[in-house]
Structures are given as structure tokens and as C-alpha cells.
Design a protein around this motif. Sequence first.
Motif, PDB file in Angstrom:
ATOM      1  N   GLU A 143      31.788  26.634  18.426  1.00 15.43           N
ATOM      2  CA  GLU A 143      30.403  26.608  18.913  1.00 15.43           C
ATOM      3  C   GLU A 143      29.361  26.453  17.810  1.00 15.43           C
ATOM      4  N   TYR A 144      29.661  26.998  16.618  1.00 13.69           N
ATOM      5  CA  TYR A 144      28.638  27.024  15.573  1.00 13.69           C
ATOM      6  C   TYR A 144      29.102  26.450  14.236  1.00 13.69           C
ATOM      7  N   GLY A 145      30.331  25.968  14.173  1.00 11.10           N
ATOM      8  CA  GLY A 145      30.833  25.413  12.922  1.00 11.10           C
ATOM      9  C   GLY A 145      31.038  26.438  11.832  1.00 11.10           C
ATOM     10  N   VAL A 146      31.279  27.696  12.212  1.00 16.45           N
ATOM     11  CA  VAL A 146      31.508  28.745  11.226  1.00 16.45           C
ATOM     12  C   VAL A 146      32.768  28.386  10.439  1.00 16.45           C
ATOM     13  N   SER A 147      32.637  28.420   9.125  1.00 16.65           N
ATOM     14  CA  SER A 147      33.786  28.085   8.281  1.00 16.65           C
ATOM     15  C   SER A 147      34.005  29.106   7.176  1.00 16.65           C
ATOM     16  N   GLY A 148      33.179  30.122   7.126  1.00 13.96           N
ATOM     17  CA  GLY A 148      33.319  31.166   6.121  1.00 13.96           C
ATOM     18  C   GLY A 148      32.403  32.322   6.442  1.00 13.96           C
ATOM     19  N   THR A 149      32.526  33.359   5.638  1.00 20.22           N
ATOM     20  CA  THR A 149      31.739  34.563   5.879  1.00 20.22           C
ATOM     21  C   THR A 149      30.914  34.911   4.655  1.00 20.22           C
ATOM     22  N   PRO A 150      29.776  35.534   4.915  1.00 17.96           N
ATOM     23  CA  PRO A 150      29.163  35.701   6.225  1.00 17.96           C
ATOM     24  C   PRO A 150      28.458  34.428   6.675  1.00 17.96           C
ATOM     25  N   THR A 151      28.403  34.251   7.970  1.00 13.50           N
ATOM     26  CA  THR A 151      27.588  33.213   8.599  1.00 13.50           C
ATOM     27  C   THR A 151      26.717  33.919   9.623  1.00 13.50           C
ATOM     28  N   PHE A 152      25.440  33.597   9.616  1.00 15.87           N
ATOM     29  CA  PHE A 152      24.488  34.229  10.517  1.00 15.87           C
ATOM     30  C   PHE A 152      23.916  33.201  11.485  1.00 15.87           C
ATOM     31  N   LEU A 153      23.579  33.668  12.659  1.00 22.40           N
ATOM     32  CA  LEU A 153      22.797  32.896  13.612  1.00 22.40           C
ATOM     33  C   LEU A 153      21.510  33.688  13.805  1.00 22.40           C
ATOM     34  N   VAL A 154      20.387  33.056  13.537  1.00 23.28           N
ATOM     35  CA  VAL A 154      19.100  33.717  13.735  1.00 23.28           C
ATOM     36  C   VAL A 154      18.400  32.932  14.834  1.00 23.28           C
ATOM     37  N   ASN A 155      18.373  33.544  16.013  1.00 22.86           N
ATOM     38  CA  ASN A 155      17.907  32.862  17.228  1.00 22.86           C
ATOM     39  C   ASN A 155      18.589  31.506  17.377  1.00 22.86           C
ATOM     40  N   GLY A 156      19.878  31.487  17.085  1.00 24.53           N
ATOM     41  CA  GLY A 156      20.686  30.288  17.274  1.00 24.53           C
ATOM     42  C   GLY A 156      20.764  29.363  16.074  1.00 24.53           C
ATOM     43  N   VAL A 158      21.906  28.356  12.473  1.00 20.74           N
ATOM     44  CA  VAL A 158      23.007  28.747  11.602  1.00 20.74           C
ATOM     45  C   VAL A 158      22.520  28.876  10.158  1.00 20.74           C
ATOM     46  N   VAL A 159      22.850  30.021   9.544  1.00 14.71           N
ATOM     47  CA  VAL A 159      22.522  30.294   8.146  1.00 14.71           C
ATOM     48  C   VAL A 159      23.816  30.760   7.485  1.00 14.71           C
ATOM     49  N   ARG A 160      24.258  30.027   6.473  1.00 12.52           N
ATOM     50  CA  ARG A 160      25.547  30.328   5.834  1.00 12.52           C
ATOM     51  C   ARG A 160      25.358  31.103   4.529  1.00 12.52           C
ATOM     52  N   GLY A 161      26.271  32.018   4.285  1.00 12.56           N
ATOM     53  CA  GLY A 161      26.305  32.734   3.024  1.00 12.56           C
ATOM     54  C   GLY A 161      25.515  34.025   3.025  1.00 12.56           C
ATOM     55  N   PHE A 162      25.676  34.767   1.942  1.00 17.24           N
ATOM     56  CA  PHE A 162      25.017  36.060   1.783  1.00 17.24           C
ATOM     57  C   PHE A 162      23.501  35.898   1.861  1.00 17.24           C
ATOM     58  N   GLN A 163      22.853  36.827   2.534  1.00 16.68           N
ATOM     59  CA  GLN A 163      21.397  36.833   2.656  1.00 16.68           C
ATOM     60  C   GLN A 163      20.875  38.189   2.178  1.00 16.68           C
ATOM     61  N   ILE A 168      16.414  37.615   4.907  1.00 17.89           N
ATOM     62  CA  ILE A 168      16.448  37.939   6.341  1.00 17.89           C
ATOM     63  C   ILE A 168      15.022  38.116   6.870  1.00 17.89           C
ATOM     64  N   GLU A 169      14.168  38.771   6.096  1.00 18.03           N
ATOM     65  CA  GLU A 169      12.769  38.920   6.519  1.00 18.03           C
ATOM     66  C   GLU A 169      12.125  37.559   6.768  1.00 18.03           C
TER      67      GLU A 169
END
Length: 180
Positions: A143-156, A158-163, A168-169
Motif C-alpha cells: 500500500e505504501y511502498g515501505v521498504s525499511g524502518t522507520p517509515t512514517f505516514l503523516v496524514n497519508g 510517506v516519510v522514510r527514515g529517522f525523524q 515531526i513538528e
Amino acid sequence: MLLSFPAHSDIVLGDSDAPVTIVEYGSITCGYCVRFHREVLPLIKSFYIETGKVRFIYRDYPTTSAALRGAIAAHCAGPDSYYMFLNVVYESVEKWSQANDVDNALIDIATSQGLEQEAFRKCLNDPDQAQSVSNERDEGVLEYGVSGTPTFLVNGNVVRGFQTFEDIEMLIEIATSQSD
């Protein structure tokens, strides 16, 4: 009593009607995920989740066999204790993930948190639990192309990698302005 749940049953941390939803695809043994849960998530909880501005959802994307066992264990804690247990396993990952018997180390954590040992052990060994975690991981890929961690969805989105907390703010601010 232990409750298990299918992968589609997201457990929401915070107000389910919050204007911003952050979903994390994480692996309990991922160093960046550990850092996020120890350093960043507590700040997000204080400033955004507890104030009703953000709801947070954790989804499993185990990258090691120990992470899979930890993910199953968190689900075995049941919906009411899920985030508490997830926090405990993230805080103690260096200890239980390196144990000679990962399952027994997780069972020790569960009993220290007041969960019933035999019911927890049974749940931990239930193949449906492992399948549920695997399904959640597969859904992230499809659904989101997640290929590693962490991966975030912020209101849908996709944001990849450590934040960092500041990252995040900024993502919350952007998501809030887009929803106005």
C-alpha cells in the motif's frame, strides 16, 4: 485475559478524531526505531498526542526474527496494554533481543507487567499471530511502498527514515495546514 487482534485493527494512541494521523512502520530491533521510541515519541506524546492534535498508530515491519517475536508479544499483551508493552520492549530491547531464549525473555517481561504467563506463552506461539504481523508488514509494502524502518505516514504522506522531534513538528505543521 489476553486478547489478540488482526493486523487491520489499528490500535490508536490518542484521540481517534485528531486532525493529524502519524503511522509508524517500525521494527523493534531497528536502532533508529529504538531511538525514535526513546527520544522522540515521548515528546510527540506530550506536545501533540495528549493535547488531541495527533493520533499515533504503530504498525509492525519486523526486520529480524527477534523483532518478529517482539511484535507478536506486543500484540499478545492485548489492545489495552499494547502501547505500554511496546514501550517496555523498546526500552529493554538490548536485553531481551540478545537473550539465549528470546521468547522466555519476552514472557518474563509480560509477567513483570502483570500478564498471565501460560496464556501469554500460548499466544506467543500461535501461528495466527505471526501471520497477522507478517500481513501487516506486507500491507505496508503493497500500500505504501515501505521498504525499511522507520517509515512514517503523516496524514497519508510517506516519510522514510529517522525523524527528529523538530522534523515531526514540521510534518505536523504541514499536515495541519493542508487539512485546513
